[in-house]
Design a protein around this motif. Sequence first.
Motif, PDB file in Angstrom:
ATOM      1  N   ALA A 100       0.831  -1.205   0.000  1.00 28.07           N
ATOM      2  CA  ALA A 100       0.000   0.000   0.000  1.00 28.07           C
ATOM      3  C   ALA A 100       0.862   1.250   0.000  1.00 28.07           C
ATOM      4  CB  ALA A 100      -0.933  -0.006   1.215  1.00 28.07           C
ATOM      5  N   GLY A 101       1.944   1.214   0.759  1.00 25.98           N
ATOM      6  CA  GLY A 101       2.843   2.367   0.792  1.00 25.98           C
ATOM      7  C   GLY A 101       3.507   2.612  -0.548  1.00 25.98           C
ATOM      8  N   ALA A 102       3.876   1.519  -1.225  1.00 23.33           N
ATOM      9  CA  ALA A 102       4.505   1.651  -2.541  1.00 23.33           C
ATOM     10  C   ALA A 102       3.546   2.285  -3.534  1.00 23.33           C
ATOM     11  CB  ALA A 102       4.963   0.293  -3.045  1.00 23.33           C
ATOM     12  N   ALA A 103       2.269   1.930  -3.428  1.00 26.05           N
ATOM     13  CA  ALA A 103       1.274   2.481  -4.360  1.00 26.05           C
ATOM     14  C   ALA A 103       1.055   3.968  -4.134  1.00 26.05           C
ATOM     15  CB  ALA A 103      -0.043   1.732  -4.208  1.00 26.05           C
ATOM     16  N   GLY A 104       1.180   4.407  -2.893  1.00 26.86           N
ATOM     17  CA  GLY A 104       0.873   5.808  -2.606  1.00 26.86           C
ATOM     18  C   GLY A 104       2.057   6.716  -2.398  1.00 26.86           C
ATOM     19  N   HIS A 105       3.247   6.131  -2.174  1.00 31.16           N
ATOM     20  CA  HIS A 105       4.394   6.969  -1.820  1.00 31.16           C
ATOM     21  C   HIS A 105       5.647   6.619  -2.625  1.00 31.16           C
ATOM     22  CE1 HIS A 105       2.215   8.774   1.545  1.00 31.16           C
ATOM     23  NE2 HIS A 105       1.775   7.557   1.809  1.00 31.16           N
ATOM     24  N   SER A 106       5.461   6.160  -3.857  1.00 26.29           N
ATOM     25  CA  SER A 106       6.595   5.964  -4.759  1.00 26.29           C
ATOM     26  C   SER A 106       6.198   6.424  -6.153  1.00 26.29           C
ATOM     27  CB  SER A 106       7.040   4.499  -4.776  1.00 26.29           C
ATOM     28  OG  SER A 106       6.075   3.669  -5.394  1.00 26.29           O
ATOM     29  N   TRP A 107       7.181   6.969  -6.878  1.00 30.37           N
ATOM     30  CA  TRP A 107       6.902   7.577  -8.182  1.00 30.37           C
ATOM     31  C   TRP A 107       8.030   7.225  -9.142  1.00 30.37           C
ATOM     32  CZ3 TRP A 107       7.297  10.140  -3.499  1.00 30.37           C
ATOM     33  CH2 TRP A 107       6.078  10.425  -2.875  1.00 30.37           C
ATOM     34  N   ASN A 108       7.673   6.910 -10.387  1.00 35.22           N
ATOM     35  CA  ASN A 108       8.636   6.470 -11.384  1.00 35.22           C
ATOM     36  C   ASN A 108       8.748   7.506 -12.500  1.00 35.22           C
ATOM     37  OD1 ASN A 108      10.097   5.102 -13.402  1.00 35.22           O
ATOM     38  ND2 ASN A 108       9.308   3.117 -12.740  1.00 35.22           N
ATOM     39  N   TYR A 109       9.878   8.207 -12.537  1.00 35.56           N
ATOM     40  CA  TYR A 109      10.115   9.226 -13.562  1.00 35.56           C
ATOM     41  C   TYR A 109      11.129   8.771 -14.609  1.00 35.56           C
ATOM     42  CZ  TYR A 109       7.450  12.412 -10.665  1.00 35.56           C
ATOM     43  OH  TYR A 109       6.422  13.003  -9.948  1.00 35.56           O
ATOM     44  N   ALA A 110      11.489   7.496 -14.586  1.00 34.91           N
ATOM     45  CA  ALA A 110      12.400   6.972 -15.604  1.00 34.91           C
ATOM     46  C   ALA A 110      11.719   6.988 -16.970  1.00 34.91           C
ATOM     47  CB  ALA A 110      12.820   5.556 -15.244  1.00 34.91           C
ATOM     48  N   VAL A 111      12.523   7.049 -18.017  1.00 36.80           N
ATOM     49  CA  VAL A 111      12.007   7.100 -19.388  1.00 36.80           C
ATOM     50  C   VAL A 111      12.813   6.139 -20.255  1.00 36.80           C
ATOM     51  CG1 VAL A 111      11.622   8.537 -21.423  1.00 36.80           C
ATOM     52  CG2 VAL A 111      11.282   9.510 -19.133  1.00 36.80           C
ATOM     53  N   THR A 112      12.131   5.273 -20.967  1.00 36.41           N
ATOM     54  CA  THR A 112      12.815   4.357 -21.881  1.00 36.41           C
ATOM     55  C   THR A 112      13.609   5.147 -22.914  1.00 36.41           C
ATOM     56  OG1 THR A 112      11.206   2.588 -21.590  1.00 36.41           O
ATOM     57  CG2 THR A 112      12.442   2.589 -23.651  1.00 36.41           C
ATOM     58  N   GLY A 113      14.861   4.778 -23.071  1.00 34.62           N
ATOM     59  CA  GLY A 113      15.737   5.465 -24.011  1.00 34.62           C
ATOM     60  C   GLY A 113      16.520   6.616 -23.407  1.00 34.62           C
ATOM     61  N   ALA A 114      16.274   6.939 -22.151  1.00 34.16           N
ATOM     62  CA  ALA A 114      16.937   8.085 -21.525  1.00 34.16           C
ATOM     63  C   ALA A 114      18.435   7.846 -21.374  1.00 34.16           C
ATOM     64  CB  ALA A 114      16.312   8.371 -20.166  1.00 34.16           C
ATOM     65  N   ARG A 115      19.194   8.928 -21.506  1.00 35.38           N
ATOM     66  CA  ARG A 115      20.631   8.897 -21.247  1.00 35.38           C
ATOM     67  C   ARG A 115      20.929   9.788 -20.044  1.00 35.38           C
ATOM     68  NH1 ARG A 115      20.637   9.469 -26.976  1.00 35.38           N
ATOM     69  NH2 ARG A 115      21.612  11.527 -26.947  1.00 35.38           N
ATOM     70  N   MET A 116      22.170   9.825 -19.637  1.00 34.69           N
ATOM     71  CA  MET A 116      22.528  10.595 -18.456  1.00 34.69           C
ATOM     72  C   MET A 116      22.198  12.078 -18.620  1.00 34.69           C
ATOM     73  SD  MET A 116      23.528  10.448 -15.377  1.00 34.69           S
ATOM     74  CE  MET A 116      24.241   8.816 -15.165  1.00 34.69           C
ATOM     75  N   ALA A 117      22.245  12.577 -19.833  1.00 34.97           N
ATOM     76  CA  ALA A 117      21.907  13.982 -20.078  1.00 34.97           C
ATOM     77  C   ALA A 117      20.459  14.291 -19.726  1.00 34.97           C
ATOM     78  CB  ALA A 117      22.176  14.341 -21.541  1.00 34.97           C
ATOM     79  N   ASP A 118      19.610  13.255 -19.692  1.00 32.75           N
ATOM     80  CA  ASP A 118      18.199  13.453 -19.352  1.00 32.75           C
ATOM     81  C   ASP A 118      17.955  13.426 -17.848  1.00 32.75           C
ATOM     82  OD1 ASP A 118      17.232  13.428 -22.116  1.00 32.75           O
ATOM     83  OD2 ASP A 118      17.783  11.302 -22.102  1.00 32.75           O
ATOM     84  N   LEU A 119      18.959  13.020 -17.091  1.00 31.92           N
ATOM     85  CA  LEU A 119      18.746  12.828 -15.660  1.00 31.92           C
ATOM     86  C   LEU A 119      18.461  14.122 -14.887  1.00 31.92           C
ATOM     87  CD1 LEU A 119      18.719  10.008 -14.393  1.00 31.92           C
ATOM     88  CD2 LEU A 119      20.824  10.633 -13.195  1.00 31.92           C
ATOM     89  N   PRO A 120      19.107  15.246 -15.191  1.00 26.52           N
ATOM     90  CA  PRO A 120      18.765  16.469 -14.443  1.00 26.52           C
ATOM     91  C   PRO A 120      17.278  16.817 -14.531  1.00 26.52           C
ATOM     92  CG  PRO A 120      20.829  16.774 -15.603  1.00 26.52           C
ATOM     93  CD  PRO A 120      20.272  15.473 -16.081  1.00 26.52           C
ATOM     94  N   GLY A 121      16.680  16.669 -15.712  1.00 29.60           N
ATOM     95  CA  GLY A 121      15.253  16.943 -15.848  1.00 29.60           C
ATOM     96  C   GLY A 121      14.404  15.981 -15.050  1.00 29.60           C
ATOM     97  N   GLN A 122      14.778  14.702 -15.067  1.00 32.72           N
ATOM     98  CA  GLN A 122      14.047  13.724 -14.269  1.00 32.72           C
ATOM     99  C   GLN A 122      14.189  14.017 -12.780  1.00 32.72           C
ATOM    100  OE1 GLN A 122      15.026   9.661 -15.266  1.00 32.72           O
ATOM    101  NE2 GLN A 122      14.756   9.981 -17.468  1.00 32.72           N
ATOM    102  N   MET A 123      15.365  14.431 -12.361  1.00 31.07           N
ATOM    103  CA  MET A 123      15.591  14.772 -10.955  1.00 31.07           C
ATOM    104  C   MET A 123      14.713  15.943 -10.537  1.00 31.07           C
ATOM    105  SD  MET A 123      17.662  12.989  -9.045  1.00 31.07           S
ATOM    106  CE  MET A 123      19.206  12.093  -8.929  1.00 31.07           C
TER     107      MET A 123
END
Length: 295
Positions: A100-123
């Motif tokens: 239940a905690g995982a469903a309400g208190h975790s979020w996934n901002y990863a993107v298929t195909g992303a490179r390290m240059a995309d990480l600041p925006g995801q952060m």
Amino acid sequence: MRKTSHRSRSVLAAAAATVLGLAGCDAVGGSSSGPASATAHTARRAPAWDVSPRSIAAVGDSITRGFDACTVLSDCPEVSWATGTSSAVDSLAVRLLGRAGAAGHSWNYAVTGARMADLPGQMAQAATRRPQLVTVMAGANDACRASTSAMTSVASFRADFEDALSTLRQSLPKAQVYVASVPNLKRLWSQGRTDPLGKQVWKLGICPSMLADADAVDPAAKLRRDTVQKRVEAYNDVLKEVCAKDRRCRFDDDAVYDYRFGTDQLSKWDWFHPSVNGQARLAEIAYRKVTAKGD
């Protein structure tokens, strides 16, 4: 009564000063090893790492999105090692927060195909949730390019990762960061090249710098794959070095890179991305590292 001499008075004064010195100098602002000082020392040495964070955000690439774990060429975030809710995986979020905690208190901002240059925006996106822990798995796509010459340089990789951590720290200076190493891409090639279907999927453009001409073992092909492998190892060195400068950052000490993914841990559609079983193994590694005692 005998009159005390000047010499005697001097000796008494010196003895008194010695006694006062042995008793400590706190009364006049000096240092001591008394309770107050001990408390301050304990406070300075208090562990920075909380082994039971109450919220999690994930950033990264296709692995964290569960790509090709459930259906061909599709994301399947419910089996993500970091934030998924599937009982077949028991993600890091489930292990730390409960289902239940995982469903309400975790979020996934990863993107298929992303490179390290995309990480600041995801952060930056992740920071809006104010998570207590952020997981990072990125770098495979920086090595998985059309050719070895197109791979992200080590210097750029470092700058982008530093930028990503800085972006997080501007908003959340005390958030914890778990950093997974880049997987051993050459091992994934050696496992998947035995499957005809997997090799056909590879031709659609999955990691061509490593997987193109999968059956070729001539010197040029060997050099190409070795070049990719060395770049991955250099990326992992960067992740370790940059993370080590941040007291609230933990690198996995190459645990993911060293993990020997077998056919059971690889997608049956592309023999490269983790299967549901592989996602569960990544979750185990992450949980072990996040909950380890120490600063």
